[in-house]
Design an enzyme around this catalytic site. Structure first.
Site, mmCIF file in Angstrom:
data_model
loop_
_atom_site.group_PDB
_atom_site.id
_atom_site.type_symbol
_atom_site.label_atom_id
_atom_site.label_comp_id
_atom_site.label_asym_id
_atom_site.label_seq_id
_atom_site.Cartn_x
_atom_site.Cartn_y
_atom_site.Cartn_z
ATOM 1 N N GLY A 89 8.164 23.612 -75.483
ATOM 2 C CA GLY A 89 7.881 24.623 -76.503
ATOM 3 C C GLY A 89 8.033 25.996 -75.893
ATOM 4 O O GLY A 89 8.056 26.130 -74.669
ATOM 5 N N CYS A 129 8.081 19.810 -69.944
ATOM 6 C CA CYS A 129 8.140 21.271 -69.936
ATOM 7 C C CYS A 129 6.800 21.879 -70.379
ATOM 8 O O CYS A 129 5.833 21.807 -69.637
ATOM 9 C CB CYS A 129 9.313 21.744 -70.791
ATOM 10 N N TYR A 130 6.694 22.427 -71.579
ATOM 11 C CA TYR A 130 5.399 22.963 -72.003
ATOM 12 C C TYR A 130 4.331 21.865 -71.981
ATOM 13 O O TYR A 130 3.187 22.091 -71.568
ATOM 14 C CB TYR A 130 5.509 23.562 -73.417
ATOM 15 N N HIS A 171 13.897 18.667 -68.486
ATOM 16 C CA HIS A 171 14.144 18.008 -69.772
ATOM 17 C C HIS A 171 14.985 16.743 -69.574
ATOM 18 O O HIS A 171 16.207 16.841 -69.477
ATOM 19 C CB HIS A 171 14.886 18.967 -70.719
ATOM 20 N N GLU A 224 15.625 14.664 -71.773
ATOM 21 C CA GLU A 224 16.270 14.322 -73.048
ATOM 22 C C GLU A 224 17.633 14.963 -73.234
ATOM 23 O O GLU A 224 18.354 14.611 -74.158
ATOM 24 C CB GLU A 224 15.343 14.699 -74.227
ATOM 25 N N GLY A 274 29.368 14.223 -101.055
ATOM 26 C CA GLY A 274 30.616 13.837 -100.400
ATOM 27 C C GLY A 274 30.362 13.488 -98.947
ATOM 28 O O GLY A 274 31.188 12.868 -98.287
ATOM 29 N N ASP A 294 25.410 11.267 -95.762
ATOM 30 C CA ASP A 294 23.992 11.064 -96.083
ATOM 31 C C ASP A 294 23.783 10.704 -97.551
ATOM 32 O O ASP A 294 23.198 9.673 -97.878
ATOM 33 C CB ASP A 294 23.158 12.318 -95.765
ATOM 34 N N SER A 295 24.290 11.575 -98.444
ATOM 35 C CA SER A 295 24.043 11.272 -99.855
ATOM 36 C C SER A 295 24.833 10.036 -100.267
ATOM 37 O O SER A 295 24.380 9.262 -101.113
ATOM 38 C CB SER A 295 24.378 12.473 -100.739
ATOM 39 N N LYS A 306 21.371 10.973 -87.822
ATOM 40 C CA LYS A 306 22.727 10.878 -88.360
ATOM 41 C C LYS A 306 23.457 9.602 -87.937
ATOM 42 O O LYS A 306 24.069 8.931 -88.766
ATOM 43 C CB LYS A 306 23.514 12.102 -87.878
#
Ligand code: XMP
Length: 522
Positions: A66, A93-94, A180, A182, A235, A238-239, A378
């Protein structure tokens, strides 16, 4: 549909969000190991975690990074009871500084801020650092640093500027890492995360996307109970995946899919959607609304203002259609990062107004809103889309912003400018796809700048637009690197754009990473 319903009894890593930019990458990393993860606000209490643990299998807690310093007056705090839950904890980190600070360690402003690639010396290649080399390339971004810890803690690694770059409690499974793990820049970051989730937290690999689709369909069927639903198709994947999931759950005749042709879409997009969903047996309504959008956008130059106008306009077109459809339920393709980037969860700041979340009016008259993908990332959505039989062109479709080409035309929108950017985008896409490197890229597109410059076309001086194009390598767009495209390809794109589009005299390739830039220009 509360996310808790989908979690079931599978193992889970809970991530407390202290506002770090990379919180989602932690979530993604955990899930890549087939372990479910969920991000919750930093001020979630021990009592709330205990309650969550009673219906989901929380096996470990990660405290994200953070932007704050533990000494700031309003610095976010952790409920101290969480350290006593007996659940393994990893602070990053934080989070690392916070655990040290709460445990009476010394946190100081570092003599030198560390940012970027750093070499860490692994003093103890064991516990969460098991399997690491003596020297490791790690990625840092911090001002404060932990300089010492009480006796019951051991130092696991240090760097030139950070005496305590990694620590562990001597008898409890509580750890801190200044770097980090990640981000991909940390060479053996995934190894550290695996050590934590499997060795310390004893997680089982029981998060499977195939199970997700089955259970989501059951839930949709239960919720809709013979009623009708309406979905706004954009389009994008996701949708489309949300619509396909609902079609499978309740049948195409019970789903009304509305596609708003805003005039801000890419070349051929509308036709592709029409043909895909007609084949699936979905009742698709294509609403021509270009005039309406252009009128609403007239005079608007500010990016956030443009986004808001489009969100509002889209909502009112959709509302009219939804009212006509007689549907009881609204389906939205919201995915996990949308919720957090729009400031709906945790502490991450509002970055851009993503119109699929913020835009729809609250008083839409539906029995319920169903967001079947709300807990997915995603690439998980792509897996679901593939499993549901959507065509490759949709499964692999690049992310495309809700406000469409409007955020790829800088400044005021006109039909002429939209035509230029649409044509340029078509050329960029065609050339990159022909070159065979499309699969390695996250996104590629053209942007029409608001700058006009001098050039020579034919025999005379020409004064026309500067078009820029962007191609990025990324895993989830939280961070991205510009792609080092072959020069031949860059030249072909540039030549075609200036030859084929009369109003353009100059082309620039965008060589900015995210950060500091965002993916989209606006
Ligand atoms: P930025 O520009 O914020 O983009 O770095 C990150 C990713 O999000 C996409 N994007 C959007 N997607 N609605 C969306 O659904 C939006 O309003 C929106 N704005 C940006 C962008 O294309 C990139 O993949």
């Amino acid at each position: 549909m509360g996310s808790s319903m989908e979690i079931g009894k599978r193992d889970m890593i809970l991530i407390l969000d202290f506002g770090g930019q990379y919180t989602h990458l932690i979530g993604r990393n955990v899930r890549e190991n087939s372990v479910y993860s969920e991000i919750v606000p930093f001020d979630t209490s021990a009592a709330e975690i205990r309650e969550m643990a009673s219906f989901s299998g929380i096996k470990g807690i990660i405290l994200s990074g953070g932007p704050d310093s533990v000494y700031e007056k309003d610095a976010p705090k952790l409920d101290p009871e969480i350290l006593k839950l007996g659940i393994p904890i990893l602070g990053l980190c934080y989070g690392h500084q916070l655990i040290a600070h709460m445990s009476k360690g010394e946190v100081r402003q570092a003599a030198k801020k560390e940012y970027g690639d750093t070499e860490a010396v692994i003093d103890k290649p064991e516990r969460i650092l098991y399997g690491l080399h003596h020297k490791e390339k790690v990625w840092m971004s911090h001002g404060d640093t932990v300089s010492s810890l009480p006796e019951e803690w051991e130092v696991l690694a240090h760097t030139d500027n950070t005496p305590v770059a990694a620590f562990g409690h001597r008898s409890l499974p509580i750890y801190g890492l200044q770097w980090h793990p990640e981000v991909v820049q940390t060479e053996h970051g995934t190894q550290i995360i695996k050590n934590f989730i499997f060795n310390e937290c004893k997680c089982q690999r029981n998060w499977r996307i195939t199970d997700f689709a089955d259970s989501a369909m059951h839930e949709i069927r239960d919720a809709v109970k013979g009623g009708k639903a309406v979905v706004a198709l954009s389009g994008g994947v996701d949708s489309s995946a949300a619509a396909a999931l609902v079609t499978r759950a309740i049948g195409g005749h019970n789903l009304v899919a509305v596609y708003v042709d805003t005039g801000l879409m890419r070349e051929g997009e509308t036709e592709q959607i029409r043909s895909t969903f007609t084949k699936l047996g979905t009742d698709i309504r294509i609403i021509k609304a270009e005039e309406r959008f252009l009128k609403a956008l007239r005079g608007a130059e500010d990016p956030e203002q443009k986004r808001k106008i489009i969100g509002r306009e889209f909502a009112s077109v959709f509302e009219e259609q939804a009212a006509e459809s007689g549907a009881d339920f609204l389906i939205q393709g919201t995915i996990y990062p949308d919720r957090v980037e729009s400031g709906k969860s945790g502490k991450s700041a509002l970055i851009k107004t993503h119109h699929n979340v913020g835009g729809l009016p609250k008083d839409l008259k539906f029995k319920g809103v169903i967001e079947p993908l709300r807990d997915l990332y995603k690439d998980e959505v792509r897996k679901v889309a593939k499993e549901l039989g959507l065509p490759e062109s949709i499964v692999k479709r690049q992310p495309f912003p809700g406000p469409g080409l409007a955020v790829r035309v800088i400044g005021e929108i006109t039909r002429e400018k939209l035509d230029i950017v649409r044509h340029a985008d078509y050329i960029v896409t065609e050339e990159i796809e022909r070159s065979g490197i499309a699969e390695s890229l996250w996104q590629y597109f053209a942007v029409l700048t608001n700058t006009r410059t001098t050039g020579v076309k034919g025999d005379g001086r020409a004064y026309g637009y500067l078009v820029s194009f962007r191609a990025l390598v990324s895993r989830e767009a939280m961070t991205a690197k510009f792609a080092e495209l072959p020069w031949g390809l860059v030249r072909r794109i540039s030549t075609r754009i200036t030859n084929e589009i009369p109003g353009v005299v100059r082309v620039a390739y965008d060589v900015t990473d995210k950060p500091p830039a965002t993916v989209e220009w606006e």
